[in-house]
Design a protein around this motif. Structure first.
Motif, short mmCIF file in Angstrom:
data_model
loop_
_atom_site.label_atom_id
_atom_site.label_comp_id
_atom_site.label_asym_id
_atom_site.label_seq_id
_atom_site.Cartn_x
_atom_site.Cartn_y
_atom_site.Cartn_z
N THR A 340 0.83 -1.21 0.00
CA THR A 340 0.00 0.00 0.00
C THR A 340 0.86 1.26 0.00
OG1 THR A 340 -1.81 -1.14 1.14
CG2 THR A 340 -1.78 1.27 1.25
N ALA A 341 1.97 1.22 0.78
CA ALA A 341 2.87 2.37 0.81
C ALA A 341 3.49 2.62 -0.56
CB ALA A 341 3.95 2.15 1.87
N VAL A 342 3.85 1.57 -1.24
CA VAL A 342 4.44 1.73 -2.58
C VAL A 342 3.44 2.36 -3.54
CG1 VAL A 342 5.35 0.47 -4.56
CG2 VAL A 342 6.06 -0.18 -2.25
N LYS A 343 2.18 1.92 -3.49
CA LYS A 343 1.17 2.48 -4.38
C LYS A 343 0.93 3.96 -4.07
CE LYS A 343 -1.25 -1.89 -5.23
NZ LYS A 343 -2.50 -2.65 -5.01
N ILE A 344 0.90 4.32 -2.79
CA ILE A 344 0.72 5.73 -2.42
C ILE A 344 1.90 6.55 -2.93
CG2 ILE A 344 0.61 7.34 -0.48
CD1 ILE A 344 -0.88 5.15 1.08
N GLN A 345 3.11 6.04 -2.72
CA GLN A 345 4.29 6.77 -3.17
C GLN A 345 4.28 6.95 -4.69
OE1 GLN A 345 8.65 6.35 -1.77
NE2 GLN A 345 8.47 4.90 -3.48
N ASP A 346 3.99 5.89 -5.41
CA ASP A 346 4.07 5.95 -6.87
C ASP A 346 2.96 6.81 -7.48
OD1 ASP A 346 6.25 4.33 -6.66
OD2 ASP A 346 5.22 2.49 -7.29
N GLN A 347 1.78 6.78 -6.86
CA GLN A 347 0.64 7.46 -7.47
C GLN A 347 0.40 8.87 -6.93
OE1 GLN A 347 -2.98 5.00 -7.76
NE2 GLN A 347 -1.74 3.19 -7.35
N TYR A 348 0.80 9.15 -5.69
CA TYR A 348 0.37 10.40 -5.08
C TYR A 348 1.48 11.26 -4.49
CZ TYR A 348 -4.14 8.08 -5.53
OH TYR A 348 -5.24 7.44 -6.03
N ASP A 466 -13.25 7.06 -1.72
CA ASP A 466 -13.54 5.65 -1.99
C ASP A 466 -12.71 5.13 -3.15
OD1 ASP A 466 -15.36 7.55 -3.38
OD2 ASP A 466 -16.06 5.75 -4.40
N GLN A 467 -12.49 5.97 -4.18
CA GLN A 467 -11.67 5.54 -5.32
C GLN A 467 -10.21 5.37 -4.91
OE1 GLN A 467 -12.57 8.69 -8.08
NE2 GLN A 467 -14.26 7.57 -9.02
N VAL A 468 -9.71 6.29 -4.07
CA VAL A 468 -8.32 6.20 -3.63
C VAL A 468 -8.11 4.94 -2.81
CG1 VAL A 468 -6.54 7.28 -2.20
CG2 VAL A 468 -7.97 8.69 -3.70
N VAL A 469 -9.03 4.66 -1.88
CA VAL A 469 -8.92 3.48 -1.03
C VAL A 469 -8.86 2.21 -1.88
CG1 VAL A 469 -10.19 2.05 0.63
CG2 VAL A 469 -9.95 4.52 1.01
N GLN A 470 -9.68 2.18 -2.92
CA GLN A 470 -9.68 1.00 -3.80
C GLN A 470 -8.38 0.92 -4.60
OE1 GLN A 470 -12.91 0.95 -6.58
NE2 GLN A 470 -12.53 -1.16 -7.22
N ALA A 471 -7.89 2.09 -5.07
CA ALA A 471 -6.69 2.09 -5.91
C ALA A 471 -5.45 1.64 -5.15
CB ALA A 471 -6.48 3.48 -6.50
N ILE A 472 -5.35 1.98 -3.87
CA ILE A 472 -4.14 1.64 -3.11
C ILE A 472 -4.30 0.35 -2.32
CG2 ILE A 472 -3.43 4.05 -2.97
CD1 ILE A 472 -4.41 4.14 -0.10
N GLY A 473 -5.52 -0.22 -2.32
CA GLY A 473 -5.74 -1.48 -1.63
C GLY A 473 -5.78 -1.35 -0.12
N LEU A 474 -6.21 -0.21 0.38
CA LEU A 474 -6.28 0.00 1.82
C LEU A 474 -7.48 -0.74 2.40
CD1 LEU A 474 -5.04 1.51 4.25
CD2 LEU A 474 -6.54 3.43 3.69
N ALA A 561 10.78 8.72 9.99
CA ALA A 561 9.36 8.68 9.68
C ALA A 561 9.08 8.05 8.32
CB ALA A 561 8.76 10.08 9.76
N TYR A 562 9.89 8.40 7.30
CA TYR A 562 9.58 7.87 5.97
C TYR A 562 9.91 6.38 5.87
CZ TYR A 562 8.36 8.16 1.08
OH TYR A 562 7.71 8.00 -0.13
N ALA A 563 10.85 5.94 6.68
CA ALA A 563 11.12 4.50 6.73
C ALA A 563 9.94 3.76 7.36
CB ALA A 563 12.39 4.23 7.53
N ASP A 564 9.36 4.36 8.42
CA ASP A 564 8.15 3.77 9.00
C ASP A 564 7.05 3.66 7.94
OD1 ASP A 564 9.45 3.71 11.39
OD2 ASP A 564 8.18 5.20 12.40
N PHE A 565 6.91 4.71 7.13
CA PHE A 565 5.88 4.71 6.09
C PHE A 565 6.12 3.59 5.08
CE2 PHE A 565 4.98 6.15 1.70
CZ PHE A 565 3.60 6.04 1.73
N LEU A 566 7.35 3.47 4.58
CA LEU A 566 7.64 2.43 3.60
C LEU A 566 7.40 1.04 4.18
CD1 LEU A 566 10.89 3.79 1.87
CD2 LEU A 566 8.56 3.71 0.92
#
Length: 670
Positions: A340-348, A466-474, A561-566
């Motif tokens: 999920t973190a990878v999808k957020i990073q790549d898309q947003y 709702d679209q974002v949640v679906q796109a990142i698989g949250l 912090a960003y390591a925690d996110f990844l």
């Protein structure tokens, strides 16, 4: 409860009073020896419309003419054995009580003594600390670059900004103690953006010592423009251009700024001496962009390479939260990245595009193709004044304003949000002169503010949660599948927060006011009495932030912090399952009586009494709660107990059935 009170108001219409923005002229007629002259006929004429009011002085030589609109008047006083007394160019502003004493000279009827009254330089007919200005003073001011009077108001005594912006403080009073009225109808809702000084005649401010007629300690009131027997028109256009401005020091490029403001108004007679109109249109166009600097992770951080932290003056070691051991070379393996973190990073989360490769602040810049605030404004103001008879006049005024926004957020593809903000207001006011000593004014007002967030605006459609949640698989958020503009809020220390303003109807508020005022002159007394009912209704369907998740990454687990996110390991996370589509109601009721008692020629007493009742705010769905400070319990209505979340910690904080709507104070006398 509200409907029952409305019925009472109808029955008491003859004894209710509004917050008046109108004026009063009073005075005493005297002969050359200084003795009072009773029975003097006084004719007051509005020179623009030829509307006239007639009164006679009482046995003490006193007269009072209430409920006068701002304007220029001529006062003529006649009595047997005296020359006529004429006061020309008598200028009234808004909420002014003006004394014009009549000094007769002996002479034949038909001869005149003429004086030029002009404007009152000093108010002597009240204890209020007040000030104001008219449309001409505002137009001539260098502060009139916008439609709104707030900037000019700060030049008046005791008026200061409330930490900047639109807020104002009147002699230190908090905003809740300051009322705002347009044509006598007060606004208690959202910041009012229809105070266009091009469409208003006067603005008057009372900072301290408001009379009992008003429910707030301080207030400002604006009186709208009306037509006259002469046609008048105006067209105006202003442009702001940044061609000669310097570049913002923190921006790599100079962003041009342009702003166009304009409009037109016209007024005149429909039927001479009887019916008049005023119509206006205003516009704003801001075809300008805004440059923003943001904080994003470096290219190395995006790959999980945090080795630069070891080269700092105070090195930071990134550790594996699962084992507690340091990652070799401060590099988090890509195999440990959370999907999920990878999808957020790549898309947003965009990659840095400015500054040194190791720079972590202001390392990303983008051009938002709209201004900071609204980019467009369209508003109309229309008014009709009509003389029904010599004793009865009425006016109706309508204002409409449409203002769309496309507002910046975190990054170009996440955070930018839209708002469509509409305002409508109507005032209808009727003044009836039953006799020279008894005058009644009835007034009805409606104010509607409507905000809807997330609709397509100027070709831009924001993301929906709702679209974002679906796109990142949250997983585990938005359990009811609500669809609205939004985003899972991500607070990552060192990175600009990722969020989108909540979408939906953020405000659909309708305020109604019902009022009627009576002024009665009797001997040495002028009595004013009455009250006002205001009802409030607000609908809200906004899906609040947190519905799609709220996550905080602060480095407490790995050291960065960003390591925690990844790694997909937030310090804290939460979600909301909100109630939406809710309707809220409230009301306010007030009664008062005032008396102006002329004790002698040199002494006048003003005193009064007011009672207010502020009804408790309630929701139609009954889903409210309260706190019992005595028992330490949370109170909820019996019918709402089934709606309480099963996660509520009943073992630690008791939840009991009880009355959650407070009982407002019924002894608000002053």
């Amino acid at each position: 409860m509200v409907h029952r009170i409305s019925a009472v108001m109808v029955l008491l219409a003859g004894a209710l009073a509004a917050q008046s923005d109108l004026n009063t002229i009073r005075g005493t007629a005297m002969d050359p020896a200084g003795a009072v002259v009773p029975g003097v006929k006084i004719l007051l004429t509005d020179t623009a419309t030829n509307r006239a009011r007639e009164v006679t002085t009482n046995n003490n030589g006193d007269y009072e003419i209430p409920y006068l609109a701002p304007g220029t008047y001529r006062l003529t006083a006649t009595a047997a054995g005296f020359k006529s007394f004429v006061a020309e160019s008598l200028l009234l502003t808004a909420r002014e009580t003006r004394r014009v004493d009549i000094s007769f000279e002996l002479g034949a009827v038909g001869t005149e003594v003429t004086v030029t009254a002009g404007a009152a330089l000093i108010s002597t007919e009240g204890s209020q600390i007040a000030g104001g200005f008219n449309k001409n003073a505002y137009a001539d001011s260098p502060l009139s670059q916008s439609f709104f009077p707030q900037a000019y108001m700060t030049t008046l005594p005791s008026i200061q900004t409330d930490n900047g912006g639109w807020g104002l403080r009147f002699a230190g009073q908090p905003p809740a103690q300051v009322g705002e009225a347009l044509d006598g109808v007060s606004n208690d809702g959202a910041v009012n953006l229809v105070q266009n000084m091009n469409d208003f005649e006067e603005l008057q401010v009372v900072a301290v010592n408001n009379s009992a007629e008003f429910s707030r300690v301080a207030n400002f009131s604006m009186t709208g423009r009306s037509g006259s027997n002469a046609f008048h028109g105006k067209a105006y256009y202003d442009v702001i251009n940044s061609a000669l401005n310097a570049r913002n020091y923190f921006n790599p490029v100079k962003v041009p700024y342009k702003e166009h403001r304009g409009g037109a108004n016209v007024s005149g007679p429909i039927f001479k001496d009887r019916t008049f109109f005023y119509a206006a249109y205003s516009l704003v166009r801001i075809p300008s962009s805004t440059y923003f600097n943001r904080n994003v992770p470096t290219q190395a951080f995006r790959r999980g390479d945090f080795s630069q932290l070891l080269r700092q003056a105070r090195p930071v070691t990134v550790r594996d939260p699962l084992s507690g051991t340091a990652f070799p070379g401060n590099i988090v393996p890509a195999s440990r990245f959370h999907a999920t973190a990878v999808k957020i990073q790549d898309q947003y989360i965009p990659a840095p595009n400015q500054g040194d490769p190791d720079l972590r602040s202001n390392n990303y810049g983008f051009l938002h193709r709209w201004p900071l605030d609204l980019y467009r404004w369209d508003s109309t103001t229309d008014r009709i004044d009509h003389k029904i008879s010599e004793k009865n006049t009425i006016f109706a005024r309508y204002i409409n304003r449409l203002t769309p926004y496309v507002l910046s957020g975190s990054f170009p593809n996440v955070g930018t949000w839209t708002r469509k903000r509409n305002h409508h207001s109507i005032v209808v006011s009727d003044t009836h002169v039953f006799s020279p000593h008894l005058v009644n004014t009835a007034r009805w007002g409606w104010i509607k503010d409507y905000f809807i967030d997330g609709e397509e605006t100027d070709g831009f459609l924001p993301v929906t949660g709702d679209q974002v949640v679906q796109a990142i698989g949250l997983q585990g958020v938005n359990p009811r599948g609500l669809k609205a503009m939004g985003f899972p809020r991500l607070d990552i220390t060192g990175v600009t927060t990722l969020r989108v303003n909540p979408g939906g109807v953020a405000l659909d508020r309708n305020d109604y006011s019902y009022a009627d005022s009576v002024t009665w002159s009797a001997g040495s007394h002028v009595v004013k009495f009455g009250g006002e009912l205001k009802t409030f209704r607000d609908f809200n369907s906004a899906v609040p932030e947190g519905t799609y998740g709220n996550f905080n990454f602060n480095g407490s687990l790995s050291g960065e912090a960003y390591a925690d996110f990844l790694l997909g390991l937030p310090f804290s996370s939460s979600r909301l399952d909100p109630f939406i589509n809710r309707v809220q109601h409230g009301y306010e009721l007030g009664f008062y009586i005032t008396d102006t008692f002329k004790v002698s020629r040199k002494v006048t007493l003003d005193y009064g009494l007011r009672w207010d009742y502020f009804g408790a705010s309630t929701y139609d769905d009954g889903l409210q709660y309260n706190w019992d400070p005595v028992g330490g319990n949370v109170l909820a209505p019996s019918a709402a107990r089934s709606k309480v979340s099963p996660l509520y910690p009943t073992d630690r904080i008791r939840l009991v059935a009880g009355e959650v709507v407070p009982s407002p104070k019924k002894t608000n006398l002053r």
